[in-house]
Motif scaffolding. Structure first.
Motif, mmCIF file in Angstrom:
data_model
loop_
_atom_site.group_PDB
_atom_site.id
_atom_site.type_symbol
_atom_site.label_atom_id
_atom_site.label_comp_id
_atom_site.label_asym_id
_atom_site.label_seq_id
_atom_site.Cartn_x
_atom_site.Cartn_y
_atom_site.Cartn_z
ATOM 1 N N PHE A 1 41.983 51.457 40.970
ATOM 2 C CA PHE A 1 42.401 50.378 40.071
ATOM 3 C C PHE A 1 43.693 50.739 39.344
ATOM 4 C CE2 PHE A 1 37.743 49.035 39.767
ATOM 5 C CZ PHE A 1 37.924 47.944 40.585
ATOM 6 N N ALA A 2 43.808 51.996 38.932
ATOM 7 C CA ALA A 2 45.003 52.427 38.206
ATOM 8 C C ALA A 2 46.246 52.322 39.083
ATOM 9 C CB ALA A 2 44.818 53.864 37.708
ATOM 10 N N VAL A 3 46.128 52.705 40.350
ATOM 11 C CA VAL A 3 47.271 52.607 41.273
ATOM 12 C C VAL A 3 47.680 51.149 41.458
ATOM 13 C CG1 VAL A 3 48.034 53.007 43.643
ATOM 14 C CG2 VAL A 3 46.704 54.753 42.463
ATOM 15 N N PHE A 4 46.710 50.265 41.625
ATOM 16 C CA PHE A 4 47.021 48.839 41.780
ATOM 17 C C PHE A 4 47.751 48.304 40.546
ATOM 18 C CE2 PHE A 4 45.915 44.433 40.806
ATOM 19 C CZ PHE A 4 46.317 43.776 41.966
ATOM 20 N N ALA A 5 47.260 48.677 39.367
ATOM 21 C CA ALA A 5 47.824 48.147 38.129
ATOM 22 C C ALA A 5 49.213 48.695 37.834
ATOM 23 C CB ALA A 5 46.890 48.454 36.957
ATOM 24 N N SER A 6 49.500 49.903 38.296
ATOM 25 C CA SER A 6 50.755 50.567 37.920
ATOM 26 C C SER A 6 51.875 50.364 38.923
ATOM 27 C CB SER A 6 50.520 52.072 37.745
ATOM 28 O OG SER A 6 50.085 52.653 38.971
ATOM 29 N N SER A 7 51.565 49.845 40.122
ATOM 30 C CA SER A 7 52.575 49.733 41.170
ATOM 31 C C SER A 7 52.920 48.267 41.425
ATOM 32 C CB SER A 7 52.076 50.390 42.464
ATOM 33 O OG SER A 7 52.983 50.145 43.524
ATOM 34 N N GLU A 8 54.144 47.910 41.182
ATOM 35 C CA GLU A 8 54.605 46.548 41.445
ATOM 36 C C GLU A 8 54.537 46.222 42.927
ATOM 37 O OE1 GLU A 8 55.593 42.960 40.090
ATOM 38 O OE2 GLU A 8 55.715 44.681 38.741
ATOM 39 N N ARG A 9 54.826 47.201 43.771
ATOM 40 C CA ARG A 9 54.828 46.980 45.218
ATOM 41 C C ARG A 9 53.426 46.686 45.727
ATOM 42 N NH1 ARG A 9 55.804 51.466 49.939
ATOM 43 N NH2 ARG A 9 55.641 50.041 51.712
ATOM 44 N N VAL A 10 52.455 47.494 45.275
ATOM 45 C CA VAL A 10 51.079 47.288 45.717
ATOM 46 C C VAL A 10 50.577 45.925 45.277
ATOM 47 C CG1 VAL A 10 48.695 48.077 45.439
ATOM 48 C CG2 VAL A 10 50.531 49.737 45.800
ATOM 49 N N GLY A 11 50.928 45.518 44.067
ATOM 50 C CA GLY A 11 50.440 44.262 43.529
ATOM 51 C C GLY A 11 50.953 43.033 44.235
ATOM 52 N N THR A 12 51.936 43.182 45.116
ATOM 53 C CA THR A 12 52.444 42.030 45.869
ATOM 54 C C THR A 12 52.234 42.182 47.367
ATOM 55 O OG1 THR A 12 54.647 43.072 45.933
ATOM 56 C CG2 THR A 12 54.203 41.533 44.132
ATOM 57 N N ASN A 13 51.596 43.259 47.796
ATOM 58 C CA ASN A 13 51.363 43.524 49.220
ATOM 59 C C ASN A 13 49.868 43.402 49.493
ATOM 60 O OD1 ASN A 13 50.737 45.145 51.665
ATOM 61 N ND2 ASN A 13 52.949 45.513 51.667
ATOM 62 N N VAL A 14 49.483 42.395 50.270
ATOM 63 C CA VAL A 14 48.069 42.132 50.507
ATOM 64 C C VAL A 14 47.398 43.290 51.234
ATOM 65 C CG1 VAL A 14 46.410 40.579 51.612
ATOM 66 C CG2 VAL A 14 48.452 39.640 50.529
ATOM 67 N N ALA A 15 48.067 43.856 52.262
ATOM 68 C CA ALA A 15 47.462 44.935 53.049
ATOM 69 C C ALA A 15 47.192 46.165 52.181
ATOM 70 C CB ALA A 15 48.366 45.295 54.222
ATOM 71 N N LEU A 16 48.201 46.586 51.391
ATOM 72 C CA LEU A 16 48.016 47.757 50.537
ATOM 73 C C LEU A 16 46.956 47.492 49.466
ATOM 74 C CD1 LEU A 16 51.692 49.010 49.991
ATOM 75 C CD2 LEU A 16 49.889 50.096 51.339
ATOM 76 N N THR A 17 46.954 46.273 48.945
ATOM 77 C CA THR A 17 45.949 45.909 47.945
ATOM 78 C C THR A 17 44.543 46.015 48.510
ATOM 79 O OG1 THR A 17 47.465 44.441 46.759
ATOM 80 C CG2 THR A 17 45.099 44.035 46.487
ATOM 81 N N MET A 18 44.345 45.547 49.747
ATOM 82 C CA MET A 18 43.016 45.585 50.334
ATOM 83 C C MET A 18 42.579 47.013 50.636
ATOM 84 S SD MET A 18 42.278 42.572 49.935
ATOM 85 C CE MET A 18 40.595 42.736 50.514
ATOM 86 N N VAL A 19 43.524 47.898 50.968
ATOM 87 C CA VAL A 19 43.174 49.311 51.157
ATOM 88 C C VAL A 19 42.669 49.900 49.844
ATOM 89 C CG1 VAL A 19 44.101 51.618 51.622
ATOM 90 C CG2 VAL A 19 44.730 49.700 53.104
ATOM 91 N N LEU A 20 43.398 49.655 48.762
ATOM 92 C CA LEU A 20 42.975 50.162 47.452
ATOM 93 C C LEU A 20 41.650 49.560 47.015
ATOM 94 C CD1 LEU A 20 46.265 50.262 45.345
ATOM 95 C CD2 LEU A 20 44.872 52.199 46.060
ATOM 96 N N PHE A 21 41.488 48.262 47.236
ATOM 97 C CA PHE A 21 40.251 47.612 46.838
ATOM 98 C C PHE A 21 39.067 48.079 47.686
ATOM 99 C CE2 PHE A 21 42.187 43.596 44.687
ATOM 100 C CZ PHE A 21 42.578 44.391 43.625
ATOM 101 N N SER A 22 39.323 48.473 48.924
ATOM 102 C CA SER A 22 38.252 49.028 49.756
ATOM 103 C C SER A 22 37.791 50.373 49.200
ATOM 104 C CB SER A 22 38.731 49.192 51.203
ATOM 105 O OG SER A 22 39.021 47.936 51.798
ATOM 106 N N VAL A 23 38.755 51.190 48.758
ATOM 107 C CA VAL A 23 38.413 52.468 48.133
ATOM 108 C C VAL A 23 37.632 52.231 46.841
ATOM 109 C CG1 VAL A 23 39.363 54.544 47.045
ATOM 110 C CG2 VAL A 23 40.380 53.661 49.161
ATOM 111 N N ALA A 24 38.101 51.263 46.037
ATOM 112 C CA ALA A 24 37.417 50.957 44.782
ATOM 113 C C ALA A 24 35.997 50.454 45.035
ATOM 114 C CB ALA A 24 38.219 49.909 44.004
#
Length: 430
Positions: free
Chosen positions: A302-325
């Motif tokens: 969650f912290a990586v998603f919240a702190s990275s502007e790039r992740v917050g606009t990239n669906v694929a990277l977001t879903m990887v982080l959310f899968s880990v979460a």
């Protein structure tokens, strides 16, 4: 256990289907993020009212009858949600659904303790809790399809509530005739098997201190820490689960069906993680770190998603982080719910589980509400995810603060009393 798995799958599906319905419901009814977040979370205010008495009823009365009552009533209120038109009606339907379902989860945990030894309990809990990710995996495409229908001129999100609430009523009736309350009543076991299970559970019961009164349970430091930890975990868990489809919709701009499919992806990885952690926890006898580490990893995601502007606009990277979460926020469950039965027994264990689940589920209100509050009127969910990450981190720290009998379980190997009475590991072939 397969039947308990099916019951839990149905339970969780009726809790989270509002997240998929929201893809159309909030637009049709003109609900803001704050209204949706409040209505989603208010389920848990009703839920907490009957948690403790429900768990005690399973211990002292009948798991079969109590679980059946819960399922029939919650199935009725789940379908009622499909008839709402205003925010007030939404709040009322969700509150009644929580009230109807109260006591189900702690009741199942108490019921499992009537059948499984401590050293086997994490695997048993994991087996039926796999129903959580399966409810998401199954519910995502089914809900997505139902959102597309307009039978009889009725919106698809209403049909979603109508059709997904009905199985609970059917299964509740089946529960009355199918479940067996305790091993000594199980005619499908041989007398030797019933005697072995009863003897093992009795030996475990005698090894624990006398069951304390409910006030003593409430004041037990380990119960307090577990309740606080569970509050933080569920704040993060439900804030994430109930808002996930809305976040995916905002990031991707896709239609309701595609969003529903994508939203089910993070929960696929939960299944092997949950089972692996439960197996390893039973094998080693360690409980606390098997909870703290996965929850802490979820906090980091969650912290990586919240702190990275790039992740917050990239669906694929977001879903990887959310899968880990998702894996972290669900993988802890089996080990967590073995902790109360390490230092409490019988009615004390039932009350302790009820107290922890009762207080913890207040987090089920806080998490969805705070995500809605922090994102209301904005185009970003980053601040909401940062809040959820802080909750998960706090939960990890609180679990590690538990000491004594609430920490490391000593796993005892059973030896057969008489040669030839059992096979292999010392247990009858059940």
């Amino acid at each position: 256990m397969p039947f308990l798995f099916l019951l839990y799958l149905t339970s969780y599906l009726d809790r989270v289907n509002v997240s998929y319905a929201s893809l159309e419901m909030t637009r049709h009814l003109h609900f803001s993020n704050l209204v949706f977040g409040t209505g989603s979370g208010i389920f848990f205010l009703g839920y907490l009212l009957l948690e403790i008495p429900g768990a005690i009823l399973v211990e002292r009365w009948s798991a079969r009858k109590w679980i059946a009552r819960i399922m029939i009533s919650w199935g009725m209120f789940a379908t009622l949600t499909g008839m709402i038109h205003t925010a007030g009606q939404f709040y009322g339907a969700r509150f009644l659904l929580g009230l109807a379902e109260a006591g189900f989860f702690p009741g199942i945990l108490v019921y499992v303790s009537h059948w499984y030894r401590q050293e086997d309990r994490a695997k048993a809990v994991a087996f039926f809790m796999v129903g959580i990710p399966f409810s998401e995996i199954i519910g995502a495409p089914v809900s997505g399809l139902l959102l597309q229908v307009h039978w009889l001129g009725i919106e698809g999100w209403r049909w979603l509530f109508f059709l997904e609430g009905a199985p609970a009523i059917v299964l509740g009736i089946a529960t009355i005739f199918y479940l067996t309350d305790r091993p000594e009543q199980a005619r499908w076991l041989t007398p030797e098997q019933r005697a072995w299970i009863g003897g093992e559970l009795e030996r475990e019961r005698r090894s624990k201190p006398p069951s304390p009164g409910i006030m003593a349970v409430l004041m037990n430091p380990s119960v307090i820490l577990l309740a606080l930890a569970y509050f933080c975990i569920l704040s993060a868990n439900w804030g994430f689960t109930l808002w996930l489809p809305k976040i995916v919709q905002r990031l991707s701009g896709l239609g309701s069906f595609e969003v529903s499919l994508i939203s089910g992806i993070p929960f696929v990885i939960e299944i092997p993680v949950l089972l692996l952690l439960a197996w390893h926890s039973d094998k080693t006898g360690e409980r606390r770190w098997h909870v703290a580490v996965p929850v802490g990893i979820g906090a980091l995601a969650f912290a990586v998603f919240a702190s990275s502007e790039r992740v917050g606009t990239n669906v694929a990277l977001t879903m990887v982080l959310f899968s880990v979460a998702a894996a972290g926020l669900h993988g802890y469950r089996a080990s967590f719910w073995t902790l109360p039965t390490l230092f409490l027994k019988e009615t004390g264990a039932a009350a302790g589980i009820g107290v922890i689940n009762c207080f913890g589920n207040l987090g089920g209100f806080l998490g969805p509400y705070m995500v809605g509050f922090l994102s209301n009127g904005t185009e970003s969910y980053r601040s909401g995810m940062l809040f959820l990450g802080g909750c998960a981190l706090m939960a990890s720290v609180l679990v590690l603060a538990i000491g004594g009998p609430g920490g490391h379980a000593t796993v005892r190997t059973w030896a057969p009393a008489a040669e030839g009475s059992v096979r292999g590991s010392g247990a009858p072939d059940v």
